[in-house]
Design a protein around this motif. Structure first.
Motif, PDB file in Angstrom:
ATOM      1  N   ILE A  39      99.624 -23.501 -51.655  1.00 31.88           N
ATOM      2  CA  ILE A  39     100.498 -24.197 -50.618  1.00 31.88           C
ATOM      3  C   ILE A  39     101.783 -23.608 -50.580  1.00 31.88           C
ATOM      4  O   ILE A  39     102.041 -23.106 -51.515  1.00 31.88           O
ATOM      5  CB  ILE A  39     100.666 -25.777 -51.266  1.00 31.88           C
ATOM      6  CG1 ILE A  39      99.431 -26.531 -51.527  1.00 31.88           C
ATOM      7  CG2 ILE A  39     101.465 -26.590 -50.340  1.00 31.88           C
ATOM      8  CD1 ILE A  39      99.109 -26.598 -53.062  1.00 31.88           C
ATOM      9  N   GLU A  47     102.943 -26.642 -46.433  1.00 27.27           N
ATOM     10  CA  GLU A  47     101.810 -26.382 -45.607  1.00 27.27           C
ATOM     11  C   GLU A  47     100.589 -25.964 -46.319  1.00 27.27           C
ATOM     12  O   GLU A  47     100.714 -25.039 -47.554  1.00 27.27           O
ATOM     13  CB  GLU A  47     102.091 -25.245 -44.673  1.00 27.27           C
ATOM     14  CG  GLU A  47     101.048 -24.577 -43.734  1.00 27.27           C
ATOM     15  CD  GLU A  47     101.009 -23.832 -42.766  1.00 27.27           C
ATOM     16  OE1 GLU A  47     100.594 -23.724 -41.853  1.00 27.27           O
ATOM     17  OE2 GLU A  47     102.196 -22.832 -43.132  1.00 27.27           O
ATOM     18  N   TRP A  48      99.390 -26.629 -46.224  1.00 24.12           N
ATOM     19  CA  TRP A  48      98.107 -26.222 -47.179  1.00 24.12           C
ATOM     20  C   TRP A  48      97.657 -24.848 -46.663  1.00 24.12           C
ATOM     21  O   TRP A  48      97.506 -24.670 -45.313  1.00 24.12           O
ATOM     22  CB  TRP A  48      97.006 -27.163 -46.880  1.00 24.12           C
ATOM     23  CG  TRP A  48      95.885 -27.040 -47.584  1.00 24.12           C
ATOM     24  CD1 TRP A  48      95.551 -26.687 -49.140  1.00 24.12           C
ATOM     25  CD2 TRP A  48      94.604 -26.703 -46.983  1.00 24.12           C
ATOM     26  NE1 TRP A  48      94.466 -26.504 -49.233  1.00 24.12           N
ATOM     27  CE2 TRP A  48      93.615 -26.401 -47.794  1.00 24.12           C
ATOM     28  CE3 TRP A  48      94.143 -26.663 -45.635  1.00 24.12           C
ATOM     29  CZ2 TRP A  48      92.466 -26.202 -47.807  1.00 24.12           C
ATOM     30  CZ3 TRP A  48      92.609 -26.386 -45.526  1.00 24.12           C
ATOM     31  CH2 TRP A  48      91.923 -26.149 -46.386  1.00 24.12           C
ATOM     32  N   ASN A  61      92.891 -23.099 -44.266  1.00 22.14           N
ATOM     33  CA  ASN A  61      93.720 -23.850 -43.066  1.00 22.14           C
ATOM     34  C   ASN A  61      93.374 -23.127 -41.910  1.00 22.14           C
ATOM     35  O   ASN A  61      93.620 -21.935 -41.678  1.00 22.14           O
ATOM     36  CB  ASN A  61      95.074 -23.805 -43.298  1.00 22.14           C
ATOM     37  CG  ASN A  61      96.110 -24.344 -42.413  1.00 22.14           C
ATOM     38  OD1 ASN A  61      95.547 -24.572 -41.004  1.00 22.14           O
ATOM     39  ND2 ASN A  61      97.037 -25.049 -42.753  1.00 22.14           N
TER      40      ASN A  61
ATOM     41  N   CYS B  22     103.512 -42.461 -42.676  1.00 21.17           N
ATOM     42  CA  CYS B  22     102.965 -41.107 -42.605  1.00 21.17           C
ATOM     43  C   CYS B  22     101.903 -41.400 -41.409  1.00 21.17           C
ATOM     44  O   CYS B  22     100.682 -41.946 -41.687  1.00 21.17           O
ATOM     45  CB  CYS B  22     102.282 -40.660 -43.899  1.00 21.17           C
ATOM     46  SG  CYS B  22     101.153 -39.352 -43.958  1.00 21.17           S
ATOM     47  N   TYR B  89     106.485 -36.399 -49.734  1.00 23.16           N
ATOM     48  CA  TYR B  89     105.485 -35.758 -48.735  1.00 23.16           C
ATOM     49  C   TYR B  89     103.959 -36.731 -48.850  1.00 23.16           C
ATOM     50  O   TYR B  89     103.512 -36.687 -49.985  1.00 23.16           O
ATOM     51  CB  TYR B  89     105.079 -34.395 -49.038  1.00 23.16           C
ATOM     52  CG  TYR B  89     106.356 -33.312 -48.735  1.00 23.16           C
ATOM     53  CD1 TYR B  89     107.292 -33.109 -49.915  1.00 23.16           C
ATOM     54  CD2 TYR B  89     106.517 -32.845 -47.600  1.00 23.16           C
ATOM     55  CE1 TYR B  89     108.305 -32.361 -49.641  1.00 23.16           C
ATOM     56  CE2 TYR B  89     107.692 -32.067 -47.477  1.00 23.16           C
ATOM     57  CZ  TYR B  89     108.552 -31.608 -48.468  1.00 23.16           C
ATOM     58  OH  TYR B  89     109.517 -31.109 -48.199  1.00 23.16           O
ATOM     59  N   CYS B  90     103.217 -36.785 -47.621  1.00 21.54           N
ATOM     60  CA  CYS B  90     102.113 -37.370 -47.671  1.00 21.54           C
ATOM     61  C   CYS B  90     101.123 -36.168 -47.190  1.00 21.54           C
ATOM     62  O   CYS B  90     101.702 -35.216 -46.733  1.00 21.54           O
ATOM     63  CB  CYS B  90     101.652 -38.532 -46.649  1.00 21.54           C
ATOM     64  SG  CYS B  90     102.415 -38.043 -45.154  1.00 21.54           S
ATOM     65  N   CYS B  91      99.807 -36.439 -47.795  1.00 18.80           N
ATOM     66  CA  CYS B  91      98.826 -35.338 -47.654  1.00 18.80           C
ATOM     67  C   CYS B  91      97.543 -36.196 -47.272  1.00 18.80           C
ATOM     68  O   CYS B  91      97.348 -37.056 -47.954  1.00 18.80           O
ATOM     69  CB  CYS B  91      98.734 -34.523 -48.874  1.00 18.80           C
ATOM     70  SG  CYS B  91      97.433 -33.268 -48.580  1.00 18.80           S
ATOM     71  N   SER B  92      96.899 -35.724 -46.346  1.00 14.67           N
ATOM     72  CA  SER B  92      95.647 -36.465 -45.973  1.00 14.67           C
ATOM     73  C   SER B  92      94.407 -35.274 -45.927  1.00 14.67           C
ATOM     74  O   SER B  92      94.598 -34.200 -45.463  1.00 14.67           O
ATOM     75  CB  SER B  92      95.695 -37.147 -44.669  1.00 14.67           C
ATOM     76  OG  SER B  92      94.203 -37.604 -44.118  1.00 14.67           O
ATOM     77  N   LEU B  99      92.727 -29.637 -45.398  1.00 12.54           N
ATOM     78  CA  LEU B  99      93.838 -30.969 -45.801  1.00 12.54           C
ATOM     79  C   LEU B  99      95.214 -30.766 -44.686  1.00 12.54           C
ATOM     80  O   LEU B  99      95.505 -29.449 -44.418  1.00 12.54           O
ATOM     81  CB  LEU B  99      94.319 -30.549 -47.255  1.00 12.54           C
ATOM     82  CG  LEU B  99      93.250 -30.736 -48.338  1.00 12.54           C
ATOM     83  CD1 LEU B  99      93.626 -29.967 -49.529  1.00 12.54           C
ATOM     84  CD2 LEU B  99      92.925 -31.979 -48.402  1.00 12.54           C
ATOM     85  N   PHE B 101      99.222 -31.756 -44.428  1.00  9.20           N
ATOM     86  CA  PHE B 101     100.605 -32.155 -45.127  1.00  9.20           C
ATOM     87  C   PHE B 101     101.413 -32.882 -43.980  1.00  9.20           C
ATOM     88  O   PHE B 101     101.581 -32.736 -42.935  1.00  9.20           O
ATOM     89  CB  PHE B 101     101.520 -31.450 -45.944  1.00  9.20           C
ATOM     90  CG  PHE B 101     100.824 -31.044 -47.455  1.00  9.20           C
ATOM     91  CD1 PHE B 101     100.208 -30.139 -47.510  1.00  9.20           C
ATOM     92  CD2 PHE B 101     101.314 -31.794 -48.334  1.00  9.20           C
ATOM     93  CE1 PHE B 101      99.617 -29.698 -48.700  1.00  9.20           C
ATOM     94  CE2 PHE B 101     100.688 -31.719 -49.683  1.00  9.20           C
ATOM     95  CZ  PHE B 101      99.968 -30.443 -49.934  1.00  9.20           C
TER      96      PHE B 101
END
Lengths: 126, 110
Positions: A39, A47-48, A61, B22, B89-92, B99, B101
């Motif tokens: 990340i 950012e992943w 990504n 979010c 921070y949220c992440c889904s 993924l 963020f």
């Protein structure tokens, strides 16, 4: 206690390749329970980049996929990131982390990063 | 795949409650109960606070709670304390093993 440590050059020239390694200690990278991820964090935001399983399977990504390679070396308990053709926009703090995810007939579970490295700043500049 | 939308900043006084939203889409937040939240203090790595929308890892205060309605997830912090001042921070999970963020929210404790 699990620890992750990023290492690699802190300065990379534009158009060259960014290379980082994450060394895992206090646990095995070959655990079937976890993936291992990268990340990054520009001045703000996360950012992943992508994840890898100990068997070598990767997920990236879509916006970075063409430039990213993630590899695992189970003999050294390490995984690595290569990002090609870097520009100033790739300047960021890069984190490695442990990712837990599981899917079965009942659905998807976890999807969480539960252990992180301290991060390493990579600056892209000539 | 666009970043999830979070307010840039929120603030609250000690003892109060605040909620951070979010906003995602039907392809990520709306489709999966796989939203996680991370707390980040300056110069430190993110720390997992909530996973699977509502679950708290061991050791996280029960002042932190999560919820979801449609395409929007929320993090609520009750009984605000000075140590809660941080970025969140949220992440889904977004399907196909990807993924996304959120842009992050700076919480200020007044």
């Amino acid at each position: 206690q699990l620890q992750l440590q990023e290492s690699g050059p802190g300065l990379v020239k534009p158009s060259e390749t960014l290379s980082l390694t994450c060394t895992v200690s206090g646990g095995s990278i070959s655990s079937s329970t976890y993936y291992w991820g990268w990340i990054r964090q520009p001045p703000r935001g996360l950012e992943w980049i992508g994840n890898i399983y100990y068997g070598g399977g990767t997920h990236c990504n879509p916006s970075l996929k063409s430039r990213v390679t993630i590899l695992v070396d189970t003999s050294k308990n390490q995984f690595s990131l290569k990002l090609t053709s870097v520009t100033a926009a790739d300047t960021a703090v890069y984190y490695c982390a442990r990712y837990r995810f599981f899917s079965d007939s009942s659905g998807y579970h976890y999807s969480l990063f539960d252990s992180w490295g301290q991060g390493t700043l990579v600056t892209v500049s000539s | 795949q666009s970043a999830l939308t979070q307010p840039a900043s929120v603030s609250g006084s000690p003892g109060q409650s605040i909620t951070i939203s979010c906003a995602g889409t039907s392809s990520d937040v709306g489709s999966y109960n796989l939203v996680s939240w991370y707390q980040q203090h300056p110069g430190k790595a993110p720390k997992l606070m909530i996973y699977e929308v509502t679950k708290r890892p061991s050791g996280v205060s029960n002042r932190f709670s999560g919820s979801k309605s449609g395409n929007t997830a929320s993090l609520t912090i009750s009984g605000l304390q000075g140590e809660d001042e941080a970025d969140y921070y949220c992440c889904s999970y977004a399907g196909s093993n990807t993924l996304v963020f959120g842009g992050g929210t700076r919480l200020t404790v007044l």
